[in-house]
Design an enzyme around this catalytic site. Sequence first.
Site, short mmCIF file in Angstrom:
data_model
loop_
_atom_site.label_atom_id
_atom_site.label_comp_id
_atom_site.label_asym_id
_atom_site.label_seq_id
_atom_site.Cartn_x
_atom_site.Cartn_y
_atom_site.Cartn_z
N GLN A 154 0.71 -1.10 -0.07
CA GLN A 154 0.13 -0.08 0.11
C GLN A 154 0.83 1.34 -0.04
OE1 GLN A 154 -3.93 -0.21 1.37
NE2 GLN A 154 -3.21 1.32 3.28
N ASP A 155 1.45 1.65 1.05
CA ASP A 155 2.18 2.72 1.34
C ASP A 155 3.44 2.37 2.35
OD1 ASP A 155 0.73 3.11 3.44
OD2 ASP A 155 0.55 5.24 2.96
N PRO A 156 4.49 3.43 2.30
CA PRO A 156 5.48 2.89 3.26
C PRO A 156 5.09 2.99 4.52
CG PRO A 156 6.23 4.59 1.36
CD PRO A 156 4.70 4.42 1.44
#
Length: 231
Positions: free
Chosen positions: A61-63
């Site tokens: 998804q995202d960091p």
Amino acid sequence: MRPLDIIHDSWKPILNKLYQEPISALNNNILPNISFQPKAENIFRVFKMPLKDIKIVLLGQDPYSTPGDAIGLSFVNGTTKTPASLRVIYKEILNSTGKEANIHTWEEQGVFLLNSALTVETGKPLSHINYWRDFTLNLIRFISYENPCIWFLWGKKAQEFEGDIYNSFNATPYAASNIKEIPISNYNYILKAPHPASEAYSGGKSGFYGCNHFIYSNYILGKLRKSTINW
């Protein structure tokens, strides 16, 4: 070293997208004024891998938004702690293969550990997801057209990109009883499951456990005459 210097030459056809909106606004007007993750030199780390070396795309998804955790690879933590999702992934690998896993060895074997957003404001998960969406769409189309491979799409957010994968074949309905019947061609093979994190709040009943993606992907790689992954 500048952040873009880390990118392998095989990705040049899509680099122009990094200079277009809304990423240009993110880079010029937002990132200079906030704390963000990962460090600038790691934003494009995943693109060190040559395009031709990709066997499996693991779309995150995202960091991680906590300093030190994000290093530019999906699900990989930069500290010694093991995040909840990764613990679930390791347990599924142990249950299905009988082996202890180490995500830090996957990149060198051809697992492309891509996040759908490459930056996040510190302490604010999903804060940059919309800035990166168009770039990620183009990237997924580029990979799937130029180098068909296997795609792990875990959770609804990752599965939103399924329609942007060219010439895809949904391998998810296959099971141990019929995986040997899977057709082999120049497909992008899709393996879908609930997100690993969902096991944490479902009491281990969300459906990621037992997906057998690590076994099935290696079977497909073997049929394609490619080396398998030592999960």
